[in-house]
Scaffold this motif. Structure first.
Motif, short mmCIF file in Angstrom:
data_model
loop_
_atom_site.label_atom_id
_atom_site.label_comp_id
_atom_site.label_asym_id
_atom_site.label_seq_id
_atom_site.Cartn_x
_atom_site.Cartn_y
_atom_site.Cartn_z
N ASP A 70 38.30 41.08 45.56
CA ASP A 70 37.87 41.77 44.34
C ASP A 70 38.91 42.81 43.96
OD1 ASP A 70 37.47 43.56 46.37
OD2 ASP A 70 35.45 44.15 45.77
N GLY A 71 38.56 43.68 43.00
CA GLY A 71 39.52 44.65 42.48
C GLY A 71 39.62 45.91 43.30
N ASN A 72 40.40 46.84 42.79
CA ASN A 72 40.72 48.08 43.51
C ASN A 72 39.57 49.08 43.45
OD1 ASN A 72 43.98 48.13 44.01
ND2 ASN A 72 43.38 46.88 42.25
N HIS A 73 39.22 49.60 44.60
CA HIS A 73 38.19 50.63 44.71
C HIS A 73 38.85 52.01 44.81
CE1 HIS A 73 34.78 47.81 45.67
NE2 HIS A 73 35.82 47.04 45.96
N GLY A 74 38.04 53.04 44.66
CA GLY A 74 38.48 54.39 44.96
C GLY A 74 39.57 54.92 44.04
N VAL A 75 40.52 55.66 44.62
CA VAL A 75 41.51 56.38 43.84
C VAL A 75 42.46 55.45 43.10
CG1 VAL A 75 41.44 58.43 45.30
CG2 VAL A 75 43.00 56.58 45.88
N GLY A 112 49.62 45.13 28.14
CA GLY A 112 49.74 45.13 29.59
C GLY A 112 48.92 44.01 30.19
N LEU A 113 48.65 44.12 31.50
CA LEU A 113 47.90 43.10 32.21
C LEU A 113 46.42 43.28 31.91
CD1 LEU A 113 48.86 40.87 34.17
CD2 LEU A 113 48.16 42.35 36.06
N PRO A 114 45.69 42.22 31.50
CA PRO A 114 44.25 42.35 31.23
C PRO A 114 43.50 42.82 32.47
CG PRO A 114 45.09 40.28 30.36
CD PRO A 114 46.18 40.86 31.21
N PHE A 115 42.61 43.79 32.27
CA PHE A 115 41.82 44.38 33.35
C PHE A 115 40.40 43.85 33.19
CE2 PHE A 115 39.68 48.19 35.31
CZ PHE A 115 40.27 48.09 36.55
N ARG A 139 46.78 47.70 44.30
CA ARG A 139 47.22 46.99 45.49
C ARG A 139 46.59 45.61 45.63
NH1 ARG A 139 50.51 49.89 44.77
NH2 ARG A 139 51.20 51.72 45.94
N VAL A 140 45.41 45.41 45.10
CA VAL A 140 44.70 44.14 45.29
C VAL A 140 44.07 43.73 43.97
CG1 VAL A 140 44.22 44.53 47.74
CG2 VAL A 140 42.62 45.37 46.01
N GLY A 141 43.45 42.55 43.99
CA GLY A 141 42.69 42.11 42.82
C GLY A 141 43.53 41.41 41.76
N PHE A 142 44.74 40.98 42.11
CA PHE A 142 45.60 40.31 41.14
C PHE A 142 45.28 38.82 41.11
CE2 PHE A 142 47.91 44.17 42.21
CZ PHE A 142 48.27 44.64 40.95
N ALA A 143 44.55 38.42 40.10
CA ALA A 143 44.19 37.00 39.95
C ALA A 143 45.32 36.26 39.26
CB ALA A 143 42.89 36.87 39.15
N LYS A 144 45.40 34.97 39.56
CA LYS A 144 46.42 34.12 38.96
C LYS A 144 45.75 33.05 38.10
CE LYS A 144 49.50 34.57 42.99
NZ LYS A 144 50.22 33.82 44.06
N LEU A 170 41.62 42.47 38.48
CA LEU A 170 40.17 42.55 38.50
C LEU A 170 39.68 43.95 38.82
CD1 LEU A 170 39.27 39.28 40.43
CD2 LEU A 170 39.82 39.58 38.01
N THR A 171 38.48 44.26 38.34
CA THR A 171 37.78 45.47 38.73
C THR A 171 36.98 45.18 40.01
OG1 THR A 171 35.76 44.93 37.54
CG2 THR A 171 37.49 46.03 36.29
N PRO A 172 36.39 46.22 40.60
CA PRO A 172 35.53 45.97 41.78
C PRO A 172 34.24 45.21 41.43
CG PRO A 172 36.27 48.25 41.73
CD PRO A 172 36.63 47.66 40.41
N GLN A 173 34.03 44.88 40.15
CA GLN A 173 32.86 44.10 39.75
C GLN A 173 33.09 42.59 39.89
OE1 GLN A 173 32.46 45.28 35.66
NE2 GLN A 173 31.21 47.08 36.16
N THR A 174 34.34 42.20 40.06
CA THR A 174 34.68 40.78 39.99
C THR A 174 35.49 40.34 41.21
OG1 THR A 174 36.53 41.44 38.58
CG2 THR A 174 34.61 40.54 37.48
#
Length: 570
Positions: A275-280, A292-295, A323-328, A352-356
């Motif tokens: 999933d996507g990036n949490h926290g800070v 930019g890159l779609p969020f 750092r994470v959540g980069f979908a292709k 991605l957000t932490p929702q996906t």
């Protein structure tokens, strides 16, 4: 402007009806209201979504005490109720004696006017009434403005013919609308039935008969391992997963198998899941840029599609911090928080957000489209539901997704399943297009019929009907048996002293004085009542404009009180 039909006459509604306002007793005293007996009391909220022409009561009734404590009047049965604010234009006919709150300007009619004719006419001129409403905090149609609403009076007998015809035709329109409104639910159930048949194996029973020699998933996975594929497992993926009662009850075709998400990750059938990036590291609203890159949030995933254009965009330093959540492209995107269970396939790189969550599958084992449809099927949904029952949040974290099971047909059958699903879904898309066209026609039928009715084209005219001009003369000579609007002085407390507002405020000083008596702040609807200007909303707003930023802080939104500006000299 189109010429009036023969025998009709133009006037104002105040020429044929008496305009009656409503009132509200102090809500802090619960004895002002009752659910047993009492006097029916209607508010605009009671007409929200209300489809019948007649109404006999609202959610609450006034007690005799409440009726005495407010300016609401008993309207005779047959009166036409017309909401004058929040919003303007709800209309109904009182089937019994009722009262209303101050959100209505109602019309008490003589017997020579068919109240259904007035009811339909007011529905017809709703846009005109909205344009005549005034105010900045909220739009309101004052009593004087309501009396000036344009009205077209038809001969008495023709009024009845028009109302009878509209009763019949609009009932048919409403019946048609109700049937059409069932169509989306039917289509949704059909799609779920298709997915159920597809993911159970029933949809491709004949295909398996014609294709007995296929490679099952376990054999394909063994070949994958023998190819020395380097599999990187994220931390937290369990080595074994206990089968749930749901999975234990599954019946599969002989060539099908099932695996947990963790097993598919450890064997490389799913190459990655995140999933996507949490926290800070989660970008702030101020970090988003036009390009930019779609969020991708859960809101962007719907109907097996992703709305990239409507997504926030992230670039530059905020993007570098992720750092994470980069979908292709070709990843399966699954929403696991908030709106759980929406799914689509990405056709481009996005973050991605932490929702996906993205599911990145190995095409030698899994078809990404089959995985997408499986995640939307009840076989996966019922597992997700079991997870959500264990928490108060609509949330299925990654750690729980590892423990859910996938039904896996042979790869060649997955492709055939996808082909058949999409062929059937294409038929539903055609049905949806026809439904939208039909619904558009139905939605436009009512205003078209009303326009036709009040142009004199809906029913035949009778030259023997008495002209409306004679009827108008008769009405002006009559006196309606409706009591005068009550004026209820309101007692208020400030510094432990009692005071009474016995007359309407006419100047800004008087309005500010009323606000001071209320403690220096009040909602607009309370202030207009306390100032005695309920029936002269135009003057009320003139005083507000005069005092804005000088003596009064008047907010734009209707959910904030009007405040006295501190230390302002009067």
């Amino acid at each position: 402007m189109k010429e009036l039909p023969q025998g009709w006459v133009e006037c104002e509604i105040g020429d044929v009806a008496k305009v009656v306002g409503g009132g509200t007793p102090p809500s802090k005293d619960p004895t002002n209201f009752t659910t047993q007996g009492g006097i029916p009391w209607i508010t605009p909220a009671d007409l929200s979504g209300y489809k019948d022409a007649y109404i006999s009561r609202g959610a609450r009734n006034l007690s005799e005490k409440g009726y005495t404590n407010c300016s609401a009047m008993k309207l005779p049965a047959g009166s036409v109720l017309f909401s004058s604010r929040a919003p303007v234009g709800y209309v109904a006919i009182a089937s019994t004696e009722v009262t209303t709150n101050q959100g209505f300007k109602s019309f008490a009619l003589p017997e020579s006017i068919d109240n259904r004719f007035v009811y339909y006419y007011l529905r017809h001129i709703k846009p005109i009434a909205e344009m005549m409403a005034t105010g900045t905090t909220f739009k309101e149609l004052s009593g004087s403005a309501a009396a000036k609403l344009p009205f077209i009076l038809a001969p008495r007998n023709e009024q009845k013919r028009i109302a009878d015809k509209l009763d019949t035709l609009l009932a048919q329109v409403e019946a048609c609308r109700e049937r059409l409104e069932r169509v989306p639910r039917i289509i949704k159930r059909f799609r779920q039935a298709v997915l159920a048949a597809a993911c159970s194996g029933r949809l491709t029973t004949d295909w398996r008969t014609d294709n007995p020699n296929v490679t099952i998933a376990s054999e394909a996975i063994k070949r994958l391992h023998s190819s020395n594929l380097q599999i990187q497992i994220r931390r937290g993926v369990p080595e074994t997963v206990k089968q749930s009662d749901i999975v234990l009850n599954w019946e599969l075709p002989e060539s099908w198998e099932f695996f947990s998400t963790a097993e598919l990750l450890r064997t490389g059938a799913i190459s990655d899941l995140k999933d996507g990036n949490h926290g800070v590291n989660h970008p702030k609203t101020s970090d988003f840029t036009p390009d930019g890159l779609p969020f991708i949030t859960a809101a962007q995933v719907n109907n097996f599609q992703i709305d990239y254009e409507g997504a926030y965009k992230v670039s530059g330093k905020p993007l570098d911090q992720l750092r994470v959540g980069f979908a292709k492209a070709n990843d399966v995107i699954y929403t696991h928080k908030g709106s759980v269970g929406r799914v689509a396939i990405s056709d481009r790189c996005c973050v991605l957000t932490p929702q996906t969550t993205y599911y990145r599958v190995n095409p030698e084992i899994l078809s990404n489209k089959f995985v997408m449809y499986y995640l939307a099927s009840h076989y996966f949904i019922e597992q997700v539901a079991a997870v959500k029952e264990q928490t108060t949040r609509d949330f299925v974290p990654i750690s729980e997704q590892y423990l859910l099971f996938h039904r896996v047909p042979p790869l060649s059958e997955q492709y055939e399943i996808v082909r058949r699903i999409e062929a059937l879904f294409k038929l539903t898309e055609q049905l949806e297009a026809r439904y939208r066209t039909a619904m558009f026609q139905v939605e436009n039928m009512t205003p078209a019929l009303l326009t036709k009715a009040f142009c004199g084209e809906l029913v035949p005219q009778d030259p023997n009907d008495e002209p409306a001009s004679e009827l108008l003369k008769l009405i002006k000579e009559q006196t309606l048996d409706v009591p005068e609007q009550k004026r209820i002085p309101r007692a208020n407390t400030i510094k432990n002293e009692r005071y009474m507002n016995t007359k309407a405020a006419t100047t800004l000083d008087e309005l500010v004085s009323v606000l001071d008596q209320l403690g220096g702040n009040a909602m607009a609807d309370r202030l207009v009542i306390e100032s005695g200007l309920s029936d002269d909303i135009d003057r009320f707003y003139e005083l507000l404009r005069e005092g804005r930023n000088k003596f009064l802080d008047v907010p734009v939104g209707s959910n904030k009180p009007i405040r006295r500006i501190a230390n302002a000299n009067q």
